[in-house]
Every structure is written in C-alpha cells, then in structure tokens.
Design a protein around this motif. Sequence first.
Motif, mmCIF file in Angstrom:
data_model
loop_
_atom_site.group_PDB
_atom_site.id
_atom_site.type_symbol
_atom_site.label_atom_id
_atom_site.label_comp_id
_atom_site.label_asym_id
_atom_site.label_seq_id
_atom_site.Cartn_x
_atom_site.Cartn_y
_atom_site.Cartn_z
ATOM 1 N N TRP A 129 0.802 -1.222 0.000
ATOM 2 C CA TRP A 129 0.000 0.000 0.000
ATOM 3 C C TRP A 129 0.835 1.273 0.000
ATOM 4 O O TRP A 129 0.393 2.314 -0.478
ATOM 5 C CB TRP A 129 -0.928 -0.008 1.218
ATOM 6 C CG TRP A 129 -1.981 -1.061 1.117
ATOM 7 C CD1 TRP A 129 -1.980 -2.296 1.708
ATOM 8 C CD2 TRP A 129 -3.175 -1.000 0.332
ATOM 9 N NE1 TRP A 129 -3.102 -3.011 1.352
ATOM 10 C CE2 TRP A 129 -3.863 -2.233 0.509
ATOM 11 C CE3 TRP A 129 -3.737 -0.034 -0.502
ATOM 12 C CZ2 TRP A 129 -5.077 -2.509 -0.116
ATOM 13 C CZ3 TRP A 129 -4.949 -0.305 -1.114
ATOM 14 C CH2 TRP A 129 -5.601 -1.528 -0.923
ATOM 15 N N LEU A 130 2.030 1.183 0.543
ATOM 16 C CA LEU A 130 2.905 2.365 0.628
ATOM 17 C C LEU A 130 4.262 1.990 0.046
ATOM 18 O O LEU A 130 5.253 1.855 0.777
ATOM 19 C CB LEU A 130 3.046 2.814 2.091
ATOM 20 C CG LEU A 130 1.758 3.179 2.827
ATOM 21 C CD1 LEU A 130 2.023 3.358 4.320
ATOM 22 C CD2 LEU A 130 1.144 4.443 2.247
ATOM 23 N N ALA A 133 7.911 3.333 1.149
ATOM 24 C CA ALA A 133 7.826 4.266 2.283
ATOM 25 C C ALA A 133 8.657 3.808 3.460
ATOM 26 O O ALA A 133 9.198 4.631 4.213
ATOM 27 C CB ALA A 133 6.366 4.447 2.709
ATOM 28 N N MET A 221 -1.348 5.998 7.990
ATOM 29 C CA MET A 221 -1.040 6.234 6.580
ATOM 30 C C MET A 221 -1.728 5.195 5.694
ATOM 31 O O MET A 221 -2.208 5.514 4.606
ATOM 32 C CB MET A 221 0.475 6.206 6.384
ATOM 33 C CG MET A 221 1.219 7.320 7.117
ATOM 34 S SD MET A 221 3.029 7.095 7.157
ATOM 35 C CE MET A 221 3.425 7.381 5.422
ATOM 36 N N LEU A 222 -1.798 3.957 6.168
ATOM 37 C CA LEU A 222 -2.477 2.905 5.410
ATOM 38 C C LEU A 222 -3.974 3.207 5.275
ATOM 39 O O LEU A 222 -4.560 3.027 4.201
ATOM 40 C CB LEU A 222 -2.289 1.556 6.102
ATOM 41 C CG LEU A 222 -0.951 0.853 5.930
ATOM 42 C CD1 LEU A 222 -0.912 -0.401 6.798
ATOM 43 C CD2 LEU A 222 -0.709 0.493 4.483
ATOM 44 N N GLU A 224 -5.421 6.064 5.240
ATOM 45 C CA GLU A 224 -5.588 7.133 4.249
ATOM 46 C C GLU A 224 -5.407 6.615 2.830
ATOM 47 O O GLU A 224 -6.153 6.988 1.916
ATOM 48 C CB GLU A 224 -4.609 8.266 4.534
ATOM 49 C CG GLU A 224 -4.753 9.429 3.572
ATOM 50 C CD GLU A 224 -4.007 10.676 4.028
ATOM 51 O OE1 GLU A 224 -3.944 11.641 3.230
ATOM 52 O OE2 GLU A 224 -3.501 10.686 5.159
ATOM 53 N N GLN A 225 -4.422 5.735 2.641
ATOM 54 C CA GLN A 225 -4.161 5.207 1.305
ATOM 55 C C GLN A 225 -5.311 4.321 0.820
ATOM 56 O O GLN A 225 -5.725 4.396 -0.344
ATOM 57 C CB GLN A 225 -2.854 4.406 1.310
ATOM 58 C CG GLN A 225 -2.415 3.892 -0.038
ATOM 59 C CD GLN A 225 -2.009 5.015 -0.991
ATOM 60 O OE1 GLN A 225 -1.665 6.108 -0.557
ATOM 61 N NE2 GLN A 225 -2.056 4.744 -2.287
ATOM 62 N N VAL A 226 -5.842 3.497 1.698
ATOM 63 C CA VAL A 226 -6.908 2.572 1.310
ATOM 64 C C VAL A 226 -8.220 3.302 1.057
ATOM 65 O O VAL A 226 -8.952 2.990 0.109
ATOM 66 C CB VAL A 226 -7.098 1.489 2.395
ATOM 67 C CG1 VAL A 226 -8.338 0.630 2.108
ATOM 68 C CG2 VAL A 226 -5.857 0.598 2.486
ATOM 69 N N GLY A 228 -8.696 6.832 0.856
ATOM 70 C CA GLY A 228 -8.641 8.134 0.209
ATOM 71 C C GLY A 228 -9.044 9.265 1.125
ATOM 72 O O GLY A 228 -9.162 10.417 0.687
ATOM 73 N N TRP A 231 -7.091 9.843 8.218
ATOM 74 C CA TRP A 231 -7.362 8.964 9.365
ATOM 75 C C TRP A 231 -8.450 9.546 10.253
ATOM 76 O O TRP A 231 -9.370 8.834 10.678
ATOM 77 C CB TRP A 231 -6.068 8.772 10.160
ATOM 78 C CG TRP A 231 -6.282 8.321 11.572
ATOM 79 C CD1 TRP A 231 -6.506 7.036 11.995
ATOM 80 C CD2 TRP A 231 -6.318 9.146 12.741
ATOM 81 N NE1 TRP A 231 -6.679 7.013 13.358
ATOM 82 C CE2 TRP A 231 -6.568 8.288 13.841
ATOM 83 C CE3 TRP A 231 -6.153 10.507 12.973
ATOM 84 C CZ2 TRP A 231 -6.661 8.768 15.154
ATOM 85 C CZ3 TRP A 231 -6.255 10.984 14.273
ATOM 86 C CH2 TRP A 231 -6.504 10.121 15.349
#
Length: 411
Positions: A129-130, A133, A221-222, A224-226, A228, A231
């Motif tokens: 996912w990152l 990073a 961070m995950l 937010e990535q998953v 959009g 958090w």
Amino acid sequence: MKANTPMAPMAPMISRRTGLTATAAALLTGVAGAPTATASRRTPQAASSLQKNVDAILATGVSGILAEVQGAHGRTTARAGVADLAAKGPVPWDAYYRIGSDTKTFTATVVLQLVGEGRLKLTDTVDRWLPGAVRGHGNDGRRITVTNLLRQTSGLNDYFAADAGDLTPESYRRHRFRPQTPAEQLAAALSEPPQWLPDANDPAQERRWGYSNTNYVVAGMLIEQVTGHPWAQEVHDRIIEPLGLRHTLTPGTSSYVPGPTATAYTHFPGDPRPTDTTLNFGGGADGGIIATAHDHGVFLRALMSGRLLRPAQLAAMKQTVPAADLIPVPGVRYGLGIAWRPVAGRGDGIWFHGGTSLGCVSECGVTPDGNRAVTSAAFTLRLGGPQADAQAARTLGMVDAALRADSGGGR
C-alpha cells in the motif's frame, strides 16, 4: 534503540511502554502540598469503593484525577484533587483530556473494519500500500504486514526515541505549537536499523514484540491510502458519529484541549517545579484523540460487545502475543491495538491499553463481553522518579477492582 534526527522537535506524545514500566520516563508523581479534595457521585456503594481507590492514587502525588465505571445499569464516577494548583477548583466531572496511546485501539478498529469489508488484508505488506515508504538502514516494508503493525511485532523503531533526550521545559515551550507530520515521524524511526525484520511469509509465527508508536503512524497512513480519506475522518465516520461520542475529537494540528478540562502538569528531570504542559501536539493515529472518561468507556464497551467489528475481526483483535514489558504485571499479552492481562478472581481477565501524554495519564479496562468498563485520567506526569511505581500500581489496582466485581468464565 535510538532513532536520531537533528531536525526533529521534541515529541510530547509519550510511549505507552515507557509510561508504565520505568521511572525513567512519562510517569505520574506528586506535587508537594497538593490539596486532597474528593468527591463521588452516582450509586453510593459502588462510588465508595471507586472513591477509595481514586483517593489512593491521589496520595501518590497527582494534582487531580477523574475515574468512571460504567455498565448496563448505569455509571459511577469519582474524582480527587484539583483541576489547577493555583485556582484550587475540583476536576470537572466531564473533563476533556488527551487519551494518548488509547488512540491506538480506535485506529486498530478502523483497520479491522476495512479488513472486514474486504478492502485490506491483515497479511498485506506495508509495501503493498505504501511502496518504498519503509526503506533505508535495513528497514524493509516488504517484510512487515498489517498484523505486524497492529500487534507491535514489526521491529520498527519508535520515532519518539529520536526526541526523548530533549525533554525539558524550554524544549517543550519551543515546540508545543509545532506539530510533526507522519512523514517526519516515520523518517525519525527509519534513521537507524530496525530492531528486527519479521517474516512477511509467515506472520503468524512472529512472536518478537516491541512497543513502537511508529507502527500506528504507518497504520494511519495505510487507512488514508486505502480509503482516500484522512485517518481522522475515518475515525469520525466509523466510530465517533455512529456511537454518538459527542465529547470525542481528533484535534489535528491544534495544541489546545477544549474546556472543561484540568491543567496538565509535567515534572521534567532536574526541575523541582511542575510545568503546565496542557498545550501540546498529541500526535495522530498513534495518540491524538481527545475524549472524556464517559465517551472512552462507551467506545470500549461497544468494541468488546461486537458493535464495531464483525466476529472474525474481533476474534483477530484478540489474538495475542506475550508483551512482558508493556506494564509490570505478569502474563500481559498484546493483540491488535489492545492488550489482555489476568486479574485475580476473573478467569477471563480484562482488556486494556492505556496512554500517556505530557501532563496526563489515561488508564482503562473493559470486560471481554463489554458489560463493564473503567476509564480514568490523572493530570500530573513526572519524567522519572520513584513515585511512579506506586502511582502505576494503584491505578492498575483501581481498574482491576472495578472490573473484578463483574467476573466471568474462562478465557
């Protein structure tokens, strides 16, 4: 373990592990001559027992403390000490406070909801996912799974270690309005080699455990990535709003705690006087939530009763590994964002986490079925000193006594 970066400011969010296992950091202590005013409310018999334990914590030297026990048939609250050493008024019954690392349980719940929706897998690697990073100095996000992050078995260094040597009143005042971004926190953690590298191909066998706030920075961070979304938005939409937690918030980069509250005092090493550390940046997915004792208890009871997670994900949250140095109690185990410990007289033990930030210590516990929960906030913190052990022991004793009355079956 060190993760040094010369550009990083002092991080006021204190590690939960250092918060209760050593007098060297983030521990409550006394204020000489602190008033001992006490008060309790709700059911008289239960209040008497809770008040006795709250008074015992006050006797270790905290300026003020508030606790609540809640269950299906109501709640009992108790308080002791003062909200401010100068004004002398009592701690507000509905005081807001930083719950510190108790935030991690909220974050883990959001991640597990995403798992239940099929949008994320616990076996996914961070690099999935990152990408890239978590790299550098031997760190490798291809070796770390979502489970490793939530269970604190990733081997990542704690970003807080980068700043722990600069805990002084002067440094606090310089940096209290300076938030750290997740990228800055992660960079501090990655500046040196990891404690170990887990095996992403067999994460179930990972039993090495080490508390690191960085794990939950990455978890945020995950999220937010998953999704959009930030958090904080996911925590609000998935937990705060559905449960009606009107007094729980994610302050973002704000250093303020809303009123009513109590002054948060920190005793820094070498300084005989307490410093008002009420203003500070509390972190994000690893420790940023502000709440009341009542809202915190509502969340814990909803979580354990199955209102927030599907059965498979709640069961996954309760899969634990030994966590001997989380708190000084034998038999402690850590799951996904929540810990378990045995309690005499309770065959099924209790679930808890706890959190520490500058000037405030949050302690909690909940029965495995969510029938009963206890939450508390103490508004004094000492960074080192012998009084820490007594304060920690009495606070844990208060939690155990409150939940022992609701005994259950085997674990």
